[in-house]
Design an enzyme around this catalytic site. Structure first.
Site, PDB file in Angstrom:
ATOM      1  N   GLY A  44       1.092  -1.975  -7.114  1.00  0.00           N
ATOM      2  CA  GLY A  44       1.864  -1.441  -6.009  1.00  0.00           C
ATOM      3  C   GLY A  44       2.433  -0.083  -6.387  1.00  0.00           C
ATOM      4  O   GLY A  44       2.666   0.183  -7.571  1.00  0.00           O
ATOM      5  N   GLN A  49       7.832   7.149  -5.925  1.00  0.00           N
ATOM      6  CA  GLN A  49       7.393   7.197  -7.327  1.00  0.00           C
ATOM      7  C   GLN A  49       6.495   8.399  -7.618  1.00  0.00           C
ATOM      8  O   GLN A  49       6.267   8.747  -8.769  1.00  0.00           O
ATOM      9  CB  GLN A  49       6.662   5.907  -7.704  1.00  0.00           C
ATOM     10  N   CYS A  88       7.017  -1.923 -14.003  1.00  0.00           N
ATOM     11  CA  CYS A  88       7.020  -0.850 -13.005  1.00  0.00           C
ATOM     12  C   CYS A  88       6.439   0.405 -13.643  1.00  0.00           C
ATOM     13  O   CYS A  88       6.791   0.731 -14.777  1.00  0.00           O
ATOM     14  CB  CYS A  88       8.456  -0.607 -12.543  1.00  0.00           C
ATOM     15  N   LEU A  89       5.576   1.101 -12.905  1.00  0.00           N
ATOM     16  CA  LEU A  89       4.980   2.329 -13.446  1.00  0.00           C
ATOM     17  C   LEU A  89       6.060   3.385 -13.716  1.00  0.00           C
ATOM     18  O   LEU A  89       5.852   4.288 -14.513  1.00  0.00           O
ATOM     19  CB  LEU A  89       3.935   2.888 -12.475  1.00  0.00           C
ATOM     20  N   HIS A 131       9.370  -5.841  -4.540  1.00  0.00           N
ATOM     21  CA  HIS A 131       9.577  -4.821  -5.576  1.00  0.00           C
ATOM     22  C   HIS A 131       9.429  -3.413  -4.978  1.00  0.00           C
ATOM     23  O   HIS A 131      10.258  -2.542  -5.215  1.00  0.00           O
ATOM     24  CB  HIS A 131       8.565  -5.066  -6.712  1.00  0.00           C
ATOM     25  N   GLU A 132       8.363  -3.227  -4.181  1.00  0.00           N
ATOM     26  CA  GLU A 132       8.096  -1.894  -3.620  1.00  0.00           C
ATOM     27  C   GLU A 132       9.113  -1.512  -2.548  1.00  0.00           C
ATOM     28  O   GLU A 132       9.528  -0.356  -2.468  1.00  0.00           O
ATOM     29  CB  GLU A 132       6.673  -1.825  -3.048  1.00  0.00           C
ATOM     30  N   HIS A 135      12.109   0.003  -3.961  1.00  0.00           N
ATOM     31  CA  HIS A 135      11.966   1.422  -4.317  1.00  0.00           C
ATOM     32  C   HIS A 135      12.393   2.323  -3.154  1.00  0.00           C
ATOM     33  O   HIS A 135      12.992   3.381  -3.356  1.00  0.00           O
ATOM     34  CB  HIS A 135      10.508   1.748  -4.662  1.00  0.00           C
TER      35      HIS A 135
HETATM   36 NI    NI Z   1       8.022  -0.226  -9.371  1.00  0.00          NI
END
Ligand code: NI
Length: 167
Positions: A44, A49, A88-89, A131-132, A135
């Site tokens: 995701g 991000q 998470c990236l 999660h997304e 963000h």
């Molecule tokens: Ni993330």
């Protein structure tokens, strides 16, 4: 090339603004994001991000198709929760068990600006969606941890980063 921003970058703490319309430029941005996500082996990725404060995210979860969620809203969550190890990236190298509702129903628009709802029950997509969506509200998965554990993880993260920079 577009880079994924990481913890410490203040943009990650901002609230993303609604998408007003999907034009060719935005469609190209979707394609770029899918490329970045697959290169970094993510499931995701939220626009913030990659430094865009537009309210959308993409997913590509195993056994599911690639998806785009524009102006998403979670309209139902289960009382039942489960624990899953998230990463998470934008917080590379950090993983932690996070408790969240196991099922959600989400409403969003697709890349053709058509509204849709999707029920995700007890699966990875339900987890990734939450999660997304966090963000888009400036929230990171580590924010769900008790304060002490969060501080420990962030300190470890910063030290690793310093070590990496020095080597
Ligand atoms: Ni993330």
């Amino acid at each position: 090339m577009i880079d994924v921003i990481t913890l410490g970058n203040e943009l990650l703490r901002q609230k993303s603004a609604p998408v007003e319309g999907v034009d060719e430029k935005l469609r190209q941005f979707f394609r770029d994001m899918f490329e970045i996500m697959s290169r970094q082996k993510g499931v995701g990725l939220a626009a913030v991000q990659v430094s865009s404060l537009l309210r959308f995210f993409i997913t590509n979860v195993p056994k599911d198709k690639p998806r785009i969620f524009i102006n998403p809203e979670i309209i139902e969550t289960s009382i039942e929760q489960d624990v899953y190890e998230e990463g998470c990236l934008s917080v590379p190298g950090v993983n932690a068990d996070i408790e969240r509702p196991s099922s959600v129903k989400i409403q969003a628009y697709n890349e053709k600006e058509r509204p849709f709802t999707l029920s995700c029950e007890n699966n990875l997509l339900a987890r990734v969606i939450q999660h997304e969506l966090d963000h888009l509200n400036g929230v990171l998965f580590i924010d769900h941890l008790p304060e002490g554990l969060k501080r420990e993880l962030v300190t470890e993260y910063i030290n690793n980063k310093k070590k990496k920079a020095a080597s």
